[in-house]
Motif scaffolding. Structure first.
Motif, PDB file in Angstrom:
ATOM      1  N   LEU A 172       6.453  30.555  13.226  1.00  0.00           N
ATOM      2  CA  LEU A 172       5.998  31.141  14.488  1.00  0.00           C
ATOM      3  C   LEU A 172       4.492  31.403  14.472  1.00  0.00           C
ATOM      4  O   LEU A 172       3.805  31.181  15.477  1.00  0.00           O
ATOM      5  CB  LEU A 172       6.747  32.434  14.782  1.00  0.00           C
ATOM      6  N   LEU A 173       3.968  31.862  13.329  1.00  0.00           N
ATOM      7  CA  LEU A 173       2.524  32.092  13.235  1.00  0.00           C
ATOM      8  C   LEU A 173       1.743  30.787  13.348  1.00  0.00           C
ATOM      9  O   LEU A 173       0.692  30.735  13.994  1.00  0.00           O
ATOM     10  CB  LEU A 173       2.188  32.804  11.924  1.00  0.00           C
ATOM     11  N   VAL A 174       2.248  29.721  12.730  1.00  0.00           N
ATOM     12  CA  VAL A 174       1.581  28.421  12.821  1.00  0.00           C
ATOM     13  C   VAL A 174       1.605  27.929  14.264  1.00  0.00           C
ATOM     14  O   VAL A 174       0.587  27.460  14.795  1.00  0.00           O
ATOM     15  CB  VAL A 174       2.230  27.401  11.863  1.00  0.00           C
ATOM     16  N   LEU A 175       2.758  28.055  14.918  1.00  0.00           N
ATOM     17  CA  LEU A 175       2.849  27.646  16.322  1.00  0.00           C
ATOM     18  C   LEU A 175       1.956  28.509  17.215  1.00  0.00           C
ATOM     19  O   LEU A 175       1.348  28.005  18.172  1.00  0.00           O
ATOM     20  CB  LEU A 175       4.294  27.712  16.797  1.00  0.00           C
ATOM     21  N   LEU A 176       1.852  29.795  16.903  1.00  0.00           N
ATOM     22  CA  LEU A 176       0.968  30.684  17.656  1.00  0.00           C
ATOM     23  C   LEU A 176      -0.482  30.236  17.536  1.00  0.00           C
ATOM     24  O   LEU A 176      -1.217  30.213  18.522  1.00  0.00           O
ATOM     25  CB  LEU A 176       1.122  32.125  17.169  1.00  0.00           C
ATOM     26  N   SER A 177      -0.897  29.859  16.337  1.00  0.00           N
ATOM     27  CA  SER A 177      -2.283  29.422  16.165  1.00  0.00           C
ATOM     28  C   SER A 177      -2.546  28.124  16.918  1.00  0.00           C
ATOM     29  O   SER A 177      -3.608  27.962  17.529  1.00  0.00           O
ATOM     30  CB  SER A 177      -2.623  29.262  14.681  1.00  0.00           C
ATOM     31  N   PHE A 178      -1.589  27.194  16.910  1.00  0.00           N
ATOM     32  CA  PHE A 178      -1.758  25.960  17.682  1.00  0.00           C
ATOM     33  C   PHE A 178      -1.799  26.259  19.177  1.00  0.00           C
ATOM     34  O   PHE A 178      -2.572  25.658  19.919  1.00  0.00           O
ATOM     35  CB  PHE A 178      -0.651  24.958  17.373  1.00  0.00           C
ATOM     36  N   GLY A 179      -0.967  27.201  19.622  1.00  0.00           N
ATOM     37  CA  GLY A 179      -0.980  27.592  21.028  1.00  0.00           C
ATOM     38  C   GLY A 179      -2.296  28.235  21.433  1.00  0.00           C
ATOM     39  O   GLY A 179      -2.828  27.957  22.512  1.00  0.00           O
ATOM     40  N   CYS A 180      -2.831  29.087  20.574  1.00  0.00           N
ATOM     41  CA  CYS A 180      -4.129  29.721  20.872  1.00  0.00           C
ATOM     42  C   CYS A 180      -5.244  28.681  20.900  1.00  0.00           C
ATOM     43  O   CYS A 180      -6.147  28.758  21.731  1.00  0.00           O
ATOM     44  CB  CYS A 180      -4.442  30.803  19.847  1.00  0.00           C
TER      45      CYS A 180
END
Length: 101
Positions: free
Chosen positions: A11-19
């Motif tokens: 989820l943190l990796v996906l959050l960084s890609f989303g940001c």
């Protein structure tokens, strides 16, 4: 418990890609890039998420000792990288605050 750590890392990796995607979209619309907050919104979640994933997956998969040690070494490199980037950000903020006066 181990799967929850891996899930949180994903989820943190996906959050960084989303940001990152969100920031690029705003820049294309004419906004100025946020240089100071980029570390906290993109790089910090990415490095923390990768660290969480790399720390747990080899142990859970029952990998041989050499692979587990390589993963732990990679995790240490991620921790040191995060600390160095954070130190650079703190130094940059301290330097920009004193030069504004």
């Amino acid at each position: 418990m181990d799967w929850s750590v891996v899930g949180m890392g994903c989820l943190l990796v996906l959050l960084s890609f989303g940001c990152r995607w969100w920031e690029q979209t705003k820049i294309r619309k004419g906004a100025r890039p946020r240089r100071g907050m980029r570390f906290y919104s993109i790089w910090m979640p990415l490095l923390m998420g990768l660290g969480m994933i790399v720390a747990k997956v080899p142990h859970m998969a029952g990998a041989p000792f050499a692979i587990v040690m390589a993963a732990d070494t990679l995790n240490l490199v991620l921790v040191v990288t995060t600390a160095l980037v954070l130190a650079v950000q703190v130094r940059h903020r301290a330097g920009s605050g004193s030069s504004a006066e």
